[in-house]
Write an enzyme that holds these catalytic residues in place. Structure first.
Site, PDB file in Angstrom:
ATOM      1  CB  CYS A 192      -0.839   0.180   1.308  1.00 30.16           C
ATOM      2  SG  CYS A 192      -2.369  -1.430   1.247  1.00 30.16           S
ATOM      3  CG  HIS A 193       0.649   3.608   2.278  1.00 27.21           C
ATOM      4  ND1 HIS A 193      -0.123   3.064   2.860  1.00 27.21           N
ATOM      5  CD2 HIS A 193       0.453   4.846   1.409  1.00 27.21           C
ATOM      6  CE1 HIS A 193      -1.339   3.391   2.298  1.00 27.21           C
ATOM      7  NE2 HIS A 193      -1.037   4.431   1.763  1.00 27.21           N
ATOM      8  N   GLY A 194       4.610   0.869   0.457  1.00 28.41           N
ATOM      9  CA  GLY A 194       5.353   0.129   0.798  1.00 28.41           C
ATOM     10  C   GLY A 194       6.351   0.638   2.036  1.00 28.41           C
ATOM     11  CB  SER A 195       5.800   0.475   5.932  1.00 33.24           C
ATOM     12  OG  SER A 195       5.271   1.562   5.806  1.00 33.24           O
ATOM     13  N   PRO A 250       7.007   5.074   6.098  1.00 32.31           N
ATOM     14  CG  PRO A 250       5.389   4.596   4.618  1.00 32.31           C
ATOM     15  CD  PRO A 250       6.208   4.229   4.606  1.00 32.31           C
TER      16      PRO A 250
END
Length: 210
Positions: A167-170, A183
């Site tokens: 989703c946000h690359g964590s 994130p």
């Protein structure tokens, strides 16, 4: 424990010596069974023992059979509506945790959630078995396993193997520890659990008197 329920089809990821015939048989035998959690596409599964739906909704502990979980493979079970991963880490996987940790945001897990007996570099009771909630601590997405280290992973030469949130690359290492500057603010959650035997683990409860 209560009623048994099959959670999903086994789909192993791991070392090249995994028995393909055995894997294909397990996939065929369980592929018709649905109802798995959101990480179903990306995460391998094995048959596990589950309490009834009512008990699960109430947060009852989940007993899991890990007797067929080969080194390098991972299974997922549902506990309190969350996916919980059990990863049988290989020796190279464990060795990767002891290398340079300067890229991690909380290598000692001081700000993260885990039982006291899992606050160690492996974040586990038995080093080879990682038991971790498969939900990103950013916005609740489910990361994907990316066990292959280095360039072969597509995540760079320094990638040690771990998990990537789509989703946000964590990014998280093989102990669920988040990389710095991601994130996600803290490491993946380690649930309470203990081993009933060498082949069975109870997720959702700590051993009394431990």
């Amino acid at each position: 424990m209560g009623d048994e329920a099959v959670l999903g089809a086994p789909s192993y990821r791991g070392p090249s010596d995994v028995n393909k015939s055995k894997r294909n048989f397990l996939i065929a035998a369980t592929s018709a069974v649905g109802g798995v959690v959101g990480a179903a596409v990306a995460v391998p599964f094995l048959i596990s023992m589950e309490p009834s739906a009512r008990a699960r909704a109430a947060g009852a502990p989940v007993e899991v059979d890990i007797s067929r979980l080969e080194p390098g493979a991972m299974l997922t079970v549902e506990w309190r509506g969350k996916p919980v991963w059990v990863l049988n880490r290989t020796k190279p996987m464990l060795e990767s945790l002891a290398k340079d940790t300067s890229f991690l945001a909380d290598p000692e897990s001081n700000a993260s959630m885990q039982p006291d007996n899992c606050k160690n570099p492996d974040r586990s009771i038995k080093p080879e078995f990682l038991v971790v909630v498969g939900i990103c601590t950013h916005l609740g997405c489910s990361p994907s396993p990316r066990f292959e280290p280095g360039d072969a992973s597509g995540l760079g030469a320094n990638w040690p193997g771990g998990f990537l949130c789509p989703c946000h690359g964590s990014r998280f290492d093989l102990a669920g520890r988040v990389f710095a500057g991601q994130p996600a603010p803290i490491n993946l959650e380690i649930p309470p659990y203990y081993f009933l035997s060498d082949t069975r683990v109870l997720i959702g409860e700590e051993k009394k008197g431990a």
